[in-house]
Design a protein around this motif. Structure first.
Motif, PDB file in Angstrom:
ATOM      1  N   LEU A   1      -4.173  24.438   4.589  1.00  0.00           N
ATOM      2  CA  LEU A   1      -4.929  25.464   5.305  1.00  0.00           C
ATOM      3  C   LEU A   1      -4.059  26.680   5.620  1.00  0.00           C
ATOM      4  CD1 LEU A   1      -6.924  23.165   7.730  1.00  0.00           C
ATOM      5  CD2 LEU A   1      -7.930  24.642   5.967  1.00  0.00           C
ATOM      6  N   VAL A   2      -2.829  26.448   6.027  1.00  0.00           N
ATOM      7  CA  VAL A   2      -1.906  27.545   6.321  1.00  0.00           C
ATOM      8  C   VAL A   2      -1.676  28.375   5.062  1.00  0.00           C
ATOM      9  CG1 VAL A   2       0.501  28.085   6.906  1.00  0.00           C
ATOM     10  CG2 VAL A   2      -0.782  26.450   8.283  1.00  0.00           C
ATOM     11  N   GLU A   3      -1.478  27.731   3.933  1.00  0.00           N
ATOM     12  CA  GLU A   3      -1.261  28.445   2.673  1.00  0.00           C
ATOM     13  C   GLU A   3      -2.502  29.230   2.259  1.00  0.00           C
ATOM     14  OE1 GLU A   3       0.444  30.069  -0.641  1.00  0.00           O
ATOM     15  OE2 GLU A   3       1.366  29.133   1.095  1.00  0.00           O
ATOM     16  N   ALA A   4      -3.683  28.628   2.399  1.00  0.00           N
ATOM     17  CA  ALA A   4      -4.923  29.328   2.065  1.00  0.00           C
ATOM     18  C   ALA A   4      -5.108  30.545   2.965  1.00  0.00           C
ATOM     19  CB  ALA A   4      -6.113  28.382   2.184  1.00  0.00           C
ATOM     20  N   ALA A   5      -4.809  30.399   4.241  1.00  0.00           N
ATOM     21  CA  ALA A   5      -4.933  31.513   5.183  1.00  0.00           C
ATOM     22  C   ALA A   5      -3.964  32.632   4.804  1.00  0.00           C
ATOM     23  CB  ALA A   5      -4.664  31.029   6.611  1.00  0.00           C
ATOM     24  N   ARG A   6      -2.752  32.263   4.460  1.00  0.00           N
ATOM     25  CA  ARG A   6      -1.757  33.265   4.059  1.00  0.00           C
ATOM     26  C   ARG A   6      -2.215  34.008   2.807  1.00  0.00           C
ATOM     27  NH1 ARG A   6       1.817  34.320   0.550  1.00  0.00           N
ATOM     28  NH2 ARG A   6       1.548  32.383  -0.577  1.00  0.00           N
ATOM     29  N   THR A   7      -2.705  33.264   1.821  1.00  0.00           N
ATOM     30  CA  THR A   7      -3.182  33.865   0.575  1.00  0.00           C
ATOM     31  C   THR A   7      -4.348  34.813   0.822  1.00  0.00           C
ATOM     32  OG1 THR A   7      -2.477  31.936  -0.693  1.00  0.00           O
ATOM     33  CG2 THR A   7      -4.153  33.329  -1.702  1.00  0.00           C
TER      34      THR A   7
ATOM     35  N   ARG B   1      -4.939  36.337   3.616  1.00  0.00           N
ATOM     36  CA  ARG B   1      -4.563  37.292   4.673  1.00  0.00           C
ATOM     37  C   ARG B   1      -5.449  37.139   5.913  1.00  0.00           C
ATOM     38  NH1 ARG B   1      -1.607  42.221   2.413  1.00  0.00           N
ATOM     39  NH2 ARG B   1      -2.076  42.889   4.519  1.00  0.00           N
ATOM     40  N   ARG B   2      -5.620  35.890   6.317  1.00  0.00           N
ATOM     41  CA  ARG B   2      -6.385  35.563   7.526  1.00  0.00           C
ATOM     42  C   ARG B   2      -5.507  34.743   8.451  1.00  0.00           C
ATOM     43  NH1 ARG B   2     -10.738  33.565   3.718  1.00  0.00           N
ATOM     44  NH2 ARG B   2     -12.295  35.200   3.681  1.00  0.00           N
ATOM     45  N   SER B   3      -5.910  34.688   9.705  1.00  0.00           N
ATOM     46  CA  SER B   3      -5.265  33.748  10.619  1.00  0.00           C
ATOM     47  C   SER B   3      -5.727  32.343  10.245  1.00  0.00           C
ATOM     48  CB  SER B   3      -5.657  34.050  12.072  1.00  0.00           C
ATOM     49  OG  SER B   3      -7.036  33.768  12.278  1.00  0.00           O
ATOM     50  N   LEU B   4      -5.002  31.352  10.701  1.00  0.00           N
ATOM     51  CA  LEU B   4      -5.400  29.966  10.442  1.00  0.00           C
ATOM     52  C   LEU B   4      -6.784  29.708  11.022  1.00  0.00           C
ATOM     53  CD1 LEU B   4      -4.834  27.138   9.392  1.00  0.00           C
ATOM     54  CD2 LEU B   4      -3.573  26.687  11.509  1.00  0.00           C
ATOM     55  N   ASN B   5      -7.023  30.181  12.235  1.00  0.00           N
ATOM     56  CA  ASN B   5      -8.332  29.999  12.859  1.00  0.00           C
ATOM     57  C   ASN B   5      -9.437  30.642  12.007  1.00  0.00           C
ATOM     58  OD1 ASN B   5      -9.802  29.228  15.520  1.00  0.00           O
ATOM     59  ND2 ASN B   5     -10.524  31.279  15.020  1.00  0.00           N
ATOM     60  N   SER B   6      -9.222  31.881  11.590  1.00  0.00           N
ATOM     61  CA  SER B   6     -10.234  32.580  10.781  1.00  0.00           C
ATOM     62  C   SER B   6     -10.485  31.863   9.461  1.00  0.00           C
ATOM     63  CB  SER B   6      -9.801  34.019  10.512  1.00  0.00           C
ATOM     64  OG  SER B   6      -9.799  34.759  11.702  1.00  0.00           O
ATOM     65  N   GLU B   7      -9.438  31.315   8.874  1.00  0.00           N
ATOM     66  CA  GLU B   7      -9.594  30.589   7.613  1.00  0.00           C
ATOM     67  C   GLU B   7     -10.436  29.331   7.814  1.00  0.00           C
ATOM     68  OE1 GLU B   7      -9.120  29.934   3.503  1.00  0.00           O
ATOM     69  OE2 GLU B   7      -8.758  31.692   4.712  1.00  0.00           O
ATOM     70  N   ILE B   8     -10.182  28.597   8.884  1.00  0.00           N
ATOM     71  CA  ILE B   8     -10.952  27.381   9.157  1.00  0.00           C
ATOM     72  C   ILE B   8     -12.413  27.735   9.418  1.00  0.00           C
ATOM     73  CG2 ILE B   8     -11.260  25.485  10.799  1.00  0.00           C
ATOM     74  CD1 ILE B   8      -8.155  25.448  11.043  1.00  0.00           C
TER      75      ILE B   8
ATOM     76  N   HIS C   1     -14.014  30.386   8.333  1.00  0.00           N
ATOM     77  CA  HIS C   1     -14.563  30.823   7.041  1.00  0.00           C
ATOM     78  C   HIS C   1     -14.955  29.618   6.173  1.00  0.00           C
ATOM     79  CE1 HIS C   1     -14.927  33.107   3.312  1.00  0.00           C
ATOM     80  NE2 HIS C   1     -14.112  32.230   2.766  1.00  0.00           N
ATOM     81  N   LEU C   2     -14.076  28.642   6.083  1.00  0.00           N
ATOM     82  CA  LEU C   2     -14.343  27.455   5.267  1.00  0.00           C
ATOM     83  C   LEU C   2     -15.498  26.631   5.828  1.00  0.00           C
ATOM     84  CD1 LEU C   2     -10.666  26.428   4.494  1.00  0.00           C
ATOM     85  CD2 LEU C   2     -12.345  27.356   2.870  1.00  0.00           C
ATOM     86  N   LEU C   3     -15.556  26.477   7.135  1.00  0.00           N
ATOM     87  CA  LEU C   3     -16.652  25.725   7.749  1.00  0.00           C
ATOM     88  C   LEU C   3     -17.989  26.425   7.544  1.00  0.00           C
ATOM     89  CD1 LEU C   3     -14.994  24.537  11.069  1.00  0.00           C
ATOM     90  CD2 LEU C   3     -15.739  23.103   9.153  1.00  0.00           C
ATOM     91  N   GLU C   4     -18.015  27.746   7.718  1.00  0.00           N
ATOM     92  CA  GLU C   4     -19.260  28.488   7.497  1.00  0.00           C
ATOM     93  C   GLU C   4     -19.717  28.372   6.049  1.00  0.00           C
ATOM     94  OE1 GLU C   4     -18.230  32.378   9.001  1.00  0.00           O
ATOM     95  OE2 GLU C   4     -19.150  31.927  10.935  1.00  0.00           O
ATOM     96  N   GLY C   5     -18.775  28.409   5.120  1.00  0.00           N
ATOM     97  CA  GLY C   5     -19.113  28.249   3.710  1.00  0.00           C
ATOM     98  C   GLY C   5     -19.665  26.862   3.408  1.00  0.00           C
TER      99      GLY C   5
END
Length: 52
Positions: free
Chosen positions: A19-25, A27-34, A36-40
């Motif tokens: 998750l940290v790597e996906a967020a970095r790729t 350009r989101r915070s870890l929270n925003s990435e999680i 985003h993935l949950l909404e998807g």
């Protein structure tokens, strides 16, 4: 911020690293990435999905 809830979540270390790597790729915070993935995964709020 009554429309947001804070939770504590335990994750396996490997999943956290992914998750940290996906967020970095992305350009989101870890929270925003999680979020985003949950909404998807869940689809739009108030959708027409009849499942419980």
């Amino acid at each position: 911020m009554d429309d947001e809830k804070r939770i504590s979540l335990r994750l396996p270390a490997e999943l956290h690293a992914r998750l940290v790597e996906a967020a970095r790729t992305d350009r989101r915070s870890l929270n925003s990435e999680i979020v985003h993935l949950l909404e998807g995964a869940l689809g739009p709020a108030g959708g027409d999905d009849p499942s419980p």
